[in-house]
Design a protein around this motif. Structure first.
Motif, PDB file in Angstrom:
ATOM      1  N   TYR A 144      -0.317 -88.318  19.116  1.00  0.00           N
ATOM      2  CA  TYR A 144      -0.286 -89.365  17.800  1.00  0.00           C
ATOM      3  C   TYR A 144       0.311 -88.507  16.480  1.00  0.00           C
ATOM      4  O   TYR A 144       0.775 -89.342  15.758  1.00  0.00           O
ATOM      5  CB  TYR A 144      -1.943 -89.258  17.712  1.00  0.00           C
ATOM      6  CG  TYR A 144      -2.437 -90.091  16.747  1.00  0.00           C
ATOM      7  CD1 TYR A 144      -2.123 -91.538  16.568  1.00  0.00           C
ATOM      8  CD2 TYR A 144      -3.052 -89.678  15.472  1.00  0.00           C
ATOM      9  CE1 TYR A 144      -2.519 -92.335  15.483  1.00  0.00           C
ATOM     10  CE2 TYR A 144      -3.616 -90.508  14.447  1.00  0.00           C
ATOM     11  CZ  TYR A 144      -3.207 -91.920  14.672  1.00  0.00           C
ATOM     12  OH  TYR A 144      -3.731 -92.775  13.489  1.00  0.00           O
ATOM     13  N   LEU A 145       0.499 -87.183  16.342  1.00  0.00           N
ATOM     14  CA  LEU A 145       0.718 -86.808  14.941  1.00  0.00           C
ATOM     15  C   LEU A 145       2.116 -86.213  15.194  1.00  0.00           C
ATOM     16  O   LEU A 145       2.722 -85.760  14.166  1.00  0.00           O
ATOM     17  CB  LEU A 145      -0.265 -85.740  14.750  1.00  0.00           C
ATOM     18  CG  LEU A 145      -1.771 -86.338  14.487  1.00  0.00           C
ATOM     19  CD1 LEU A 145      -2.644 -84.942  14.176  1.00  0.00           C
ATOM     20  CD2 LEU A 145      -1.980 -87.292  13.225  1.00  0.00           C
ATOM     21  N   SER A 199      -7.106 -85.195  17.247  1.00  0.00           N
ATOM     22  CA  SER A 199      -6.755 -86.682  17.104  1.00  0.00           C
ATOM     23  C   SER A 199      -7.054 -87.513  18.167  1.00  0.00           C
ATOM     24  O   SER A 199      -6.200 -88.454  18.502  1.00  0.00           O
ATOM     25  CB  SER A 199      -4.983 -86.488  16.923  1.00  0.00           C
ATOM     26  OG  SER A 199      -4.475 -85.844  18.331  1.00  0.00           O
ATOM     27  N   ARG A 201      -9.328 -86.952  13.273  1.00  0.00           N
ATOM     28  CA  ARG A 201      -9.177 -88.417  13.201  1.00  0.00           C
ATOM     29  C   ARG A 201     -10.472 -89.091  12.988  1.00  0.00           C
ATOM     30  O   ARG A 201     -11.547 -88.740  13.562  1.00  0.00           O
ATOM     31  CB  ARG A 201      -8.559 -88.757  14.448  1.00  0.00           C
ATOM     32  CG  ARG A 201      -7.885 -90.322  14.515  1.00  0.00           C
ATOM     33  CD  ARG A 201      -7.382 -90.424  15.772  1.00  0.00           C
ATOM     34  NE  ARG A 201      -6.706 -91.752  15.922  1.00  0.00           N
ATOM     35  CZ  ARG A 201      -6.074 -91.968  16.989  1.00  0.00           C
ATOM     36  NH1 ARG A 201      -5.581 -91.280  18.037  1.00  0.00           N
ATOM     37  NH2 ARG A 201      -5.329 -93.279  16.932  1.00  0.00           N
ATOM     38  N   ASN A 202     -10.288 -90.079  11.933  1.00  0.00           N
ATOM     39  CA  ASN A 202     -11.575 -90.807  11.376  1.00  0.00           C
ATOM     40  C   ASN A 202     -12.155 -91.755  12.506  1.00  0.00           C
ATOM     41  O   ASN A 202     -11.886 -92.890  12.568  1.00  0.00           O
ATOM     42  CB  ASN A 202     -11.267 -91.475  10.303  1.00  0.00           C
ATOM     43  CG  ASN A 202     -12.510 -91.936   9.580  1.00  0.00           C
ATOM     44  OD1 ASN A 202     -13.753 -91.722  10.018  1.00  0.00           O
ATOM     45  ND2 ASN A 202     -12.689 -92.406   8.284  1.00  0.00           N
ATOM     46  N   SER A 206      -6.855 -91.387   9.022  1.00  0.00           N
ATOM     47  CA  SER A 206      -6.892 -92.627   9.683  1.00  0.00           C
ATOM     48  C   SER A 206      -5.643 -93.011  10.302  1.00  0.00           C
ATOM     49  O   SER A 206      -5.419 -93.868  11.331  1.00  0.00           O
ATOM     50  CB  SER A 206      -7.466 -93.720   8.829  1.00  0.00           C
ATOM     51  OG  SER A 206      -8.597 -93.479   8.238  1.00  0.00           O
ATOM     52  N   ASP A 207      -4.572 -92.219  10.051  1.00  0.00           N
ATOM     53  CA  ASP A 207      -3.290 -92.346  10.476  1.00  0.00           C
ATOM     54  C   ASP A 207      -2.199 -91.309  10.218  1.00  0.00           C
ATOM     55  O   ASP A 207      -2.738 -90.301   9.614  1.00  0.00           O
ATOM     56  CB  ASP A 207      -2.643 -93.643   9.919  1.00  0.00           C
ATOM     57  CG  ASP A 207      -2.498 -93.536   8.379  1.00  0.00           C
ATOM     58  OD1 ASP A 207      -1.978 -92.492   7.873  1.00  0.00           O
ATOM     59  OD2 ASP A 207      -2.920 -94.426   7.789  1.00  0.00           O
ATOM     60  N   PHE A 230      -2.833 -87.843   7.667  1.00  0.00           N
ATOM     61  CA  PHE A 230      -2.971 -86.482   8.074  1.00  0.00           C
ATOM     62  C   PHE A 230      -1.877 -85.736   7.281  1.00  0.00           C
ATOM     63  O   PHE A 230      -2.596 -84.446   6.835  1.00  0.00           O
ATOM     64  CB  PHE A 230      -2.553 -86.413   9.548  1.00  0.00           C
ATOM     65  CG  PHE A 230      -2.332 -84.985  10.189  1.00  0.00           C
ATOM     66  CD1 PHE A 230      -3.511 -84.225  10.196  1.00  0.00           C
ATOM     67  CD2 PHE A 230      -1.182 -84.449  10.214  1.00  0.00           C
ATOM     68  CE1 PHE A 230      -3.432 -82.701  10.730  1.00  0.00           C
ATOM     69  CE2 PHE A 230      -0.883 -83.146  10.789  1.00  0.00           C
ATOM     70  CZ  PHE A 230      -1.994 -82.406  10.755  1.00  0.00           C
TER      71      PHE A 230
END
Length: 262
Positions: A98-99, A164, A187-188, A206-207, A211
């Motif tokens: 994700y990151l 994440s 991650r929220n 949130s994205d 981050f």
């Protein structure tokens, strides 16, 4: 790449065999690998001098407690090397990629920033995807799962723990990081936000872009880091104490042991 490979060779035959196998893998990949016994060095400065004399570009330790202690503050001090650690099984719900792109862009701006993903290869197909992506992404590394004591040693020496996941129940890694006084960026999602209170016990994003913004803020704001670490530690010790958990289970068993007449 020319690198130093530290291992415990003289005292543990099993480690020596493993070290030789790992060295073979590294050299097969085209690296020049100098294998040395960790006990040949008395201090980090001796290793630093050896690295300079041999013109080495990197150092790897097979055993974190015996070898890793000698690799601290060498080429880059703890003040300018920041490792963000993501601990998860390699499966889609954990979303380890994700990151990756956003983090890699940040790494190319600031080469002392790294993300390290650690975890078991749960989903073979997805694992291949993760390995392929990480291999071509600067600033991101992938490490296979390790024993808990070694994992805790890594956590203690990282800058922050990252989560994440797409979905979480209650992340043990987050609670362990808080207990070890490591700041958390999560991650929220409902499972994480139930444990991490934004800017109190950790940071919620949130994205990927958010981050990076929050991670940069944490790097540049020691007061925020100190506050989050203190609050996180207090939260775990108050609400997730293992002593309290043990007592609760003992009480539950006592309750089950009682007869209906009692």
């Amino acid at each position: 790449m020319r690198l130093l490979f530290l291992a415990v060779l003289r005292r543990h035959t099993g480690n020596a065999v493993t070290a030789q196998r790992v060295r073979d893998h590294l050299e097969a990949a085209g690296h020049v690998c100098i294998l040395k016994d960790a006990f040949d060095f008395e201090s980090p400065s001796e290793i630093s001098n050896f690295i300079k004399a041999e013109n080495l570009e990197a150092a790897v330790a097979l055993h974190l407690y015996r070898g890793g202690r000698l690799l601290q503050e060498i080429n880059q001090s703890a003040d300018n090397l920041h490792v963000f650690l993501l601990i998860c099984g390699l499966r889609q719900v954990k979303d380890p990629l994700y990151l990756v792109d956003a983090f890699s862009e940040w790494h190319q701006e600031e080469p002392n920033i790294y993300m390290v993903i650690v975890g078991p290869e749960v989903d073979p197909v997805f694992t291949r995807e993760v390995k392929a992506k990480v291999k071509r992404t600067p600033g991101v590394r992938l490490i296979r799962e390790m024993a808990q004591e070694d994992l805790h040693a890594v956590m203690k020496n990282c800058f922050a723990l990252v989560n994440s996941s797409v979905s979480e129940g209650m992340s043990a890694a987050i609670l362990e990081a808080m207990d070890l006084e490591v700041p958390v960026l999560a991650r929220n999602i409902p499972g994480n936000s139930a444990v991490v209170k934004h800017e109190v016990t950790g940071l919620l994003f949130s994205d990927p872009q958010e981050f990076v913004q929050l991670a940069k803020r944490l790097v540049s704001d020691p007061a925020l880091e100190k506050t989050i670490v203190a609050n996180g530690r207090e939260y775990v010790r108050k609400y997730h104490s293992w002593q309290e958990e043990r007592q609760t289970y003992r009480q539950l068993v006592r309750t089950l042991e009682r007869s209906p007449e009692d």
